[in-house]
Motif scaffolding. Structure first.
Motif, PDB file in Angstrom:
ATOM      1  N   SER A  77       0.830  -1.199   0.000  1.00 51.75           N
ATOM      2  CA  SER A  77       0.000   0.000   0.000  1.00 51.75           C
ATOM      3  C   SER A  77       0.867   1.254   0.000  1.00 51.75           C
ATOM      4  O   SER A  77       1.889   1.305   0.680  1.00 51.75           O
ATOM      5  CB  SER A  77      -0.891  -0.020   1.246  1.00 51.75           C
ATOM      6  OG  SER A  77      -1.657   1.145   1.324  1.00 51.75           O
ATOM      7  N   LEU A  78       0.431   2.259  -0.756  1.00 56.54           N
ATOM      8  CA  LEU A  78       1.102   3.561  -0.783  1.00 56.54           C
ATOM      9  C   LEU A  78       0.245   4.545  -0.008  1.00 56.54           C
ATOM     10  O   LEU A  78      -0.908   4.793  -0.368  1.00 56.54           O
ATOM     11  CB  LEU A  78       1.276   4.046  -2.228  1.00 56.54           C
ATOM     12  CG  LEU A  78       1.901   5.437  -2.406  1.00 56.54           C
ATOM     13  CD1 LEU A  78       3.358   5.426  -1.946  1.00 56.54           C
ATOM     14  CD2 LEU A  78       1.814   5.881  -3.856  1.00 56.54           C
ATOM     15  N   ALA A  79       0.788   5.075   1.075  1.00 56.84           N
ATOM     16  CA  ALA A  79       0.077   6.086   1.860  1.00 56.84           C
ATOM     17  C   ALA A  79      -0.066   7.357   1.032  1.00 56.84           C
ATOM     18  O   ALA A  79       0.663   7.569   0.058  1.00 56.84           O
ATOM     19  CB  ALA A  79       0.841   6.383   3.149  1.00 56.84           C
ATOM     20  N   GLN A  80      -0.998   8.204   1.424  1.00 52.99           N
ATOM     21  CA  GLN A  80      -1.237   9.444   0.688  1.00 52.99           C
ATOM     22  C   GLN A  80       0.067  10.224   0.578  1.00 52.99           C
ATOM     23  O   GLN A  80       0.703  10.542   1.575  1.00 52.99           O
ATOM     24  CB  GLN A  80      -2.300  10.263   1.395  1.00 52.99           C
ATOM     25  CG  GLN A  80      -2.794  11.415   0.591  1.00 52.99           C
ATOM     26  CD  GLN A  80      -4.058  12.005   1.187  1.00 52.99           C
ATOM     27  OE1 GLN A  80      -4.398  11.776   2.326  1.00 52.99           O
ATOM     28  NE2 GLN A  80      -4.743  12.786   0.400  1.00 52.99           N
ATOM     29  N   THR A  81       0.471  10.489  -0.666  1.00 51.66           N
ATOM     30  CA  THR A  81       1.763  11.114  -0.954  1.00 51.66           C
ATOM     31  C   THR A  81       1.571  12.313  -1.875  1.00 51.66           C
ATOM     32  O   THR A  81       1.058  12.166  -2.979  1.00 51.66           O
ATOM     33  CB  THR A  81       2.692  10.093  -1.657  1.00 51.66           C
ATOM     34  OG1 THR A  81       2.813   8.940  -0.830  1.00 51.66           O
ATOM     35  CG2 THR A  81       4.046  10.688  -1.937  1.00 51.66           C
ATOM     36  N   PRO A  82       1.987  13.511  -1.450  1.00 52.08           N
ATOM     37  CA  PRO A  82       1.890  14.669  -2.342  1.00 52.08           C
ATOM     38  C   PRO A  82       2.991  14.629  -3.396  1.00 52.08           C
ATOM     39  O   PRO A  82       4.139  14.325  -3.093  1.00 52.08           O
ATOM     40  CB  PRO A  82       2.069  15.870  -1.393  1.00 52.08           C
ATOM     41  CG  PRO A  82       2.805  15.326  -0.218  1.00 52.08           C
ATOM     42  CD  PRO A  82       2.473  13.864  -0.120  1.00 52.08           C
ATOM     43  N   LEU A  83       2.616  14.894  -4.649  1.00 51.05           N
ATOM     44  CA  LEU A  83       3.579  14.923  -5.746  1.00 51.05           C
ATOM     45  C   LEU A  83       3.379  16.181  -6.576  1.00 51.05           C
ATOM     46  O   LEU A  83       2.251  16.570  -6.864  1.00 51.05           O
ATOM     47  CB  LEU A  83       3.427  13.696  -6.649  1.00 51.05           C
ATOM     48  CG  LEU A  83       3.832  12.348  -6.070  1.00 51.05           C
ATOM     49  CD1 LEU A  83       3.481  11.225  -7.030  1.00 51.05           C
ATOM     50  CD2 LEU A  83       5.304  12.314  -5.738  1.00 51.05           C
ATOM     51  N   ALA A  84       4.477  16.800  -6.972  1.00 50.81           N
ATOM     52  CA  ALA A  84       4.444  17.989  -7.815  1.00 50.81           C
ATOM     53  C   ALA A  84       4.115  17.580  -9.250  1.00 50.81           C
ATOM     54  O   ALA A  84       4.237  16.415  -9.616  1.00 50.81           O
ATOM     55  CB  ALA A  84       5.797  18.689  -7.758  1.00 50.81           C
ATOM     56  N   PRO A  85       3.715  18.532 -10.088  1.00 49.62           N
ATOM     57  CA  PRO A  85       3.465  18.203 -11.498  1.00 49.62           C
ATOM     58  C   PRO A  85       4.720  17.604 -12.132  1.00 49.62           C
ATOM     59  O   PRO A  85       5.834  17.997 -11.799  1.00 49.62           O
ATOM     60  CB  PRO A  85       3.138  19.555 -12.130  1.00 49.62           C
ATOM     61  CG  PRO A  85       2.759  20.446 -11.001  1.00 49.62           C
ATOM     62  CD  PRO A  85       3.490  19.949  -9.793  1.00 49.62           C
ATOM     63  N   GLY A  86       4.526  16.644 -13.023  1.00 47.68           N
ATOM     64  CA  GLY A  86       5.669  16.046 -13.694  1.00 47.68           C
ATOM     65  C   GLY A  86       5.376  14.652 -14.217  1.00 47.68           C
ATOM     66  O   GLY A  86       4.257  14.155 -14.126  1.00 47.68           O
ATOM     67  N   ALA A  87       6.406  14.023 -14.753  1.00 47.42           N
ATOM     68  CA  ALA A  87       6.306  12.688 -15.334  1.00 47.42           C
ATOM     69  C   ALA A  87       6.862  11.674 -14.331  1.00 47.42           C
ATOM     70  O   ALA A  87       8.015  11.782 -13.902  1.00 47.42           O
ATOM     71  CB  ALA A  87       7.083  12.623 -16.637  1.00 47.42           C
TER      72      ALA A  87
END
Length: 172
Positions: free
Chosen positions: A108-118
């Motif tokens: 499982s992947l916990a809620q993770t913030p990610l910036a715009p990108g590939a």
């Protein structure tokens, strides 16, 4: 129903749905609807699958990956992680270790913030000599942006604290 039974049920459902998402091991994922499936029905031996996706704005990402033994098939995850497409060998977020048994793995992947990108989901593992399957999901939600009222209250509170601090410094 306890948590282990829920996780086992989710893993079984995910593995049963894998056939519709069979692939040679990787490809592009479409997150425009907010979630997507990835998986493979024909994994054999040692494998590394790379599933790519792009985020247009700041996003919060969650995910799962599961395998289930069928007959004598035992697919074992080595690792499941998110990386940038520019550097797919370096994790920026990692799915939590095996939450079930060796025969029925659930990551499982916990809620993770990610910036715009590939980005890419990289799945590493090994399988018994015969073919076996795994599946997973990714879900995104736009990152929360505070409303103007939140900032107004914050600045009002800081102003009151500053005012009280100045009044205490002045001699009477």
């Amino acid at each position: 129903m306890n948590l282990n039974k829920k996780l086992l049920a989710a893993a079984a459902l995910a593995v049963c749905s894998t056939a519709g998402y069979a692939d040679a091991g990787g490809g592009a994922l479409d997150l425009t609807s907010g979630s997507t499936f990835f998986g493979r029905a024909d994994a054999t031996g040692i494998f590394t699958d790379t599933w790519t996706f792009t985020l247009a704005g700041m996003s919060s990402l969650t995910g799962t990956a599961s395998s289930s033994a069928v007959d004598s098939q035992d697919l074992d995850f080595g690792s499941v992680f998110i990386a940038t497409q520019a550097d797919p060998a370096t994790p920026v977020a990692t799915f939590a270790g095996n939450l079930e048994t060796d025969m029925n793995e659930f990551y499982s992947l916990a809620q993770t913030p990610l910036a715009p990108g590939a980005y890419a989901v990289v799945v590493n593992g090994t399988n018994s000599p015969l073919k076996a399957a795994y599946s997973g999901t990714l879900t995104i939600a736009a990152a929360a942006v505070p409303e103007p009222g939140t900032y107004a209250l914050m600045f009002a509170g800081l102003g009151i604290v500053a005012f009280i601090g100045l009044r205490r410094r002045r001699p009477r």
